[in-house]
Design a protein around this motif. Structure first.
Motif, short mmCIF file in Angstrom:
data_model
loop_
_atom_site.label_atom_id
_atom_site.label_comp_id
_atom_site.label_asym_id
_atom_site.label_seq_id
_atom_site.Cartn_x
_atom_site.Cartn_y
_atom_site.Cartn_z
N LYS A 172 -6.89 4.76 2.37
CA LYS A 172 -6.83 4.44 0.94
C LYS A 172 -5.41 4.12 0.53
CE LYS A 172 -10.87 7.16 -0.44
NZ LYS A 172 -11.39 8.19 -1.35
N ARG A 173 -5.29 3.27 -0.50
CA ARG A 173 -3.97 2.95 -1.03
C ARG A 173 -3.36 4.23 -1.61
NH1 ARG A 173 -6.36 -2.20 -4.23
NH2 ARG A 173 -8.14 -0.81 -4.15
N ASP A 174 -2.20 4.59 -1.13
CA ASP A 174 -1.59 5.86 -1.54
C ASP A 174 -0.08 5.76 -1.34
OD1 ASP A 174 -0.86 8.71 -1.72
OD2 ASP A 174 -3.02 9.04 -1.64
N GLY A 175 0.65 5.90 -2.45
CA GLY A 175 2.10 5.72 -2.40
C GLY A 175 2.48 4.53 -3.25
N SER A 176 3.50 3.80 -2.86
CA SER A 176 3.94 2.62 -3.61
C SER A 176 3.29 1.36 -3.04
CB SER A 176 5.46 2.48 -3.54
OG SER A 176 6.09 3.59 -4.16
N GLY A 177 2.85 0.48 -3.94
CA GLY A 177 2.22 -0.74 -3.46
C GLY A 177 2.00 -1.75 -4.57
N THR A 178 1.77 -3.00 -4.16
CA THR A 178 1.53 -4.10 -5.09
C THR A 178 0.19 -4.76 -4.79
OG1 THR A 178 3.91 -4.54 -5.28
CG2 THR A 178 2.41 -6.30 -5.95
N TYR A 179 -0.62 -4.94 -5.85
CA TYR A 179 -1.91 -5.60 -5.71
C TYR A 179 -1.87 -6.92 -6.46
CZ TYR A 179 -6.90 -6.56 -6.18
OH TYR A 179 -8.15 -7.16 -6.15
N SER A 180 -2.25 -8.01 -5.79
CA SER A 180 -2.23 -9.34 -6.39
C SER A 180 -3.58 -10.01 -6.24
CB SER A 180 -1.15 -10.21 -5.72
OG SER A 180 0.12 -9.60 -5.81
N GLU A 181 -3.91 -10.87 -7.19
CA GLU A 181 -5.17 -11.61 -7.15
C GLU A 181 -4.90 -13.11 -7.18
OE1 GLU A 181 -7.51 -10.26 -10.45
OE2 GLU A 181 -8.10 -8.40 -9.47
N ARG A 182 -5.85 -13.86 -6.63
CA ARG A 182 -5.72 -15.31 -6.61
C ARG A 182 -6.52 -15.92 -7.78
NH1 ARG A 182 -3.31 -18.09 -2.97
NH2 ARG A 182 -3.33 -16.36 -1.47
N ILE A 183 -5.88 -16.80 -8.54
CA ILE A 183 -6.53 -17.45 -9.67
C ILE A 183 -7.42 -18.57 -9.15
CG2 ILE A 183 -6.17 -18.69 -11.83
CD1 ILE A 183 -3.41 -17.40 -11.97
N GLY B 138 3.17 -0.56 -8.45
CA GLY B 138 3.54 0.82 -8.78
C GLY B 138 2.97 1.81 -7.80
N GLU B 139 2.65 2.98 -8.32
CA GLU B 139 2.21 4.09 -7.48
C GLU B 139 0.68 4.21 -7.45
OE1 GLU B 139 5.63 7.41 -7.76
OE2 GLU B 139 4.79 6.86 -9.70
N TRP B 140 0.19 4.68 -6.31
CA TRP B 140 -1.24 4.86 -6.07
C TRP B 140 -1.49 6.26 -5.52
CZ3 TRP B 140 -4.54 0.45 -6.63
CH2 TRP B 140 -3.87 -0.77 -6.81
N LYS B 141 -2.73 6.71 -5.71
CA LYS B 141 -3.14 7.98 -5.12
C LYS B 141 -4.63 7.93 -4.84
CE LYS B 141 -2.78 13.01 -5.71
NZ LYS B 141 -2.33 14.09 -6.62
N ARG B 142 -4.99 8.12 -3.58
CA ARG B 142 -6.39 8.09 -3.15
C ARG B 142 -7.13 6.83 -3.63
NH1 ARG B 142 -5.75 13.73 -4.08
NH2 ARG B 142 -6.58 13.58 -6.19
N GLY B 143 -6.45 5.69 -3.52
CA GLY B 143 -7.08 4.42 -3.84
C GLY B 143 -7.06 4.02 -5.30
N HIS C 51 -3.21 3.75 7.77
CA HIS C 51 -2.27 4.82 7.48
C HIS C 51 -0.86 4.33 7.77
CE1 HIS C 51 -1.57 9.12 6.65
NE2 HIS C 51 -0.55 8.98 7.47
N GLY C 52 -0.02 4.31 6.71
CA GLY C 52 1.33 3.79 6.87
C GLY C 52 1.55 2.66 5.88
N HIS D 94 -0.17 -5.00 -0.71
CA HIS D 94 0.94 -4.72 0.20
C HIS D 94 1.59 -3.41 -0.23
CE1 HIS D 94 4.33 -5.22 2.90
NE2 HIS D 94 5.13 -4.96 1.87
N GLY D 95 1.59 -2.46 0.67
CA GLY D 95 2.19 -1.18 0.33
C GLY D 95 1.77 -0.08 1.28
N GLU D 96 1.75 1.14 0.76
CA GLU D 96 1.49 2.31 1.58
C GLU D 96 0.01 2.71 1.56
OE1 GLU D 96 5.43 4.99 1.40
OE2 GLU D 96 4.60 4.54 -0.57
N TRP D 97 -0.42 3.26 2.69
CA TRP D 97 -1.80 3.73 2.85
C TRP D 97 -1.78 5.17 3.39
CZ3 TRP D 97 -5.94 0.17 2.17
CH2 TRP D 97 -5.55 -1.17 2.06
N LYS D 98 -2.82 5.91 3.03
CA LYS D 98 -3.02 7.24 3.60
C LYS D 98 -4.49 7.43 3.89
CE LYS D 98 0.95 9.69 1.61
NZ LYS D 98 1.39 10.82 0.73
N PHE D 99 -4.80 7.55 5.17
CA PHE D 99 -6.16 7.82 5.61
C PHE D 99 -7.18 6.86 4.99
CE2 PHE D 99 -3.85 11.90 5.77
CZ PHE D 99 -3.84 12.06 7.14
#
Length: 230
Positions: free
Chosen positions: A49-60, A72-77, A27-28, A42-47
């Motif tokens: 789950k990813r929630d708020g603004s965040g960036t998801y990256s993958e390794r090739i 971008g934005e997330w809500k409840r994961g 959370h945070g 990397h970004g925001e979490w709520k309880f």
């Protein structure tokens, strides 16, 4: 203070750098690294789950390089709100999301060079939108279930012609075809389009359009009902 938390059983499956916990859940604002895949969020979490603004990256796997997949934005994961997603084939979507689906307004850059800008519903072009093809052609009008459905204009840049009328499942059904920029077209038709001589051309068009529009509305209303029940 930020701190690292890893799995307590065997080798850590993920390493988590966070700023705050609440009720024993993430959370945070913070960063999670999945050890097996190398993915990073990397970004925001709520309880938890990813929630708020965040960036998801993958390794090739082939190069071991980290590449951004979604920002971008997330809500409840799930991706929800406004964000940009980069596909493996170099295609890019930028716009609105709803529960991990492209829904709302958005712009899609396809690998082929085509660009669509307009409305979406559950990952399909749906509503008003325009697509510019890499070959110079473009379509502007109504979409349904990912296909041209309803009133729309299609410009054939190579021939210098413009079709205006009704579309059904991506096929032109009823409308008018006229010369449009024919003198500048790279491959114009041998002869200009002749003038249609009907006693009441508009009446003929309206009657035909009404029949097709009724079919389209019936088709899309059934689709929307099924979508709402999912």
């Amino acid at each position: 203070m930020p701190y690292l938390q890893t799995s307590k059983k065997g080798k850590p499956l993920s390493t988590l750098l966070i700023l705050k916990w609440q009720d024993n859940k993430k959370h945070g604002k913070g960063t999670q690294v999945w050890k097996k895949s190398g993915a990073i969020y990397h970004g925001e979490w709520k309880f938890g789950k990813r929630d708020g603004s965040g960036t998801y990256s993958e390794r090739i796997p082939q190069t071991n390089e980290l590449t951004r997949k979604y920002c971008g934005e997330w809500k409840r994961g799930k991706k929800h709100g406004y964000g940009m997603y980069l596909y493996n084939n170099s295609a890019v979507y930028e716009g609105e999301w709803s529960e991990d689906h492209r829904s709302g307004w958005g712009r899609m850059y396809y690998e082929s060079g085509d660009i669509y800008e307009g409305e979406w519903m559950k990952d399909k072009n749906h509503g008003q939108g325009i697509i510019q093809f890499a070959n110079g052609n473009w379509y502007e009008g109504t979409w349904g279930e990912g296909k041209k459905n309803g009133n729309g204009k299609f410009y054939y840049s190579d021939k210098g012609q413009l079709y205006e009328g009704i579309w059904l499942d991506g096929v032109a059904k009823c409308g008018t075809l006229s010369d449009f920029g024919r003198n500048e077209a790279p491959r114009p038709t041998k002869h200009p389009i002749p003038q249609v001589r009907l006693v009441d051309m508009q009446l003929v068009l309206k009657e035909a359009e009404a029949a097709y529009l009724q079919e389209i509305n019936s088709k899309l209303s059934v689709h929307n009902t099924l979508t709402d029940n999912e």
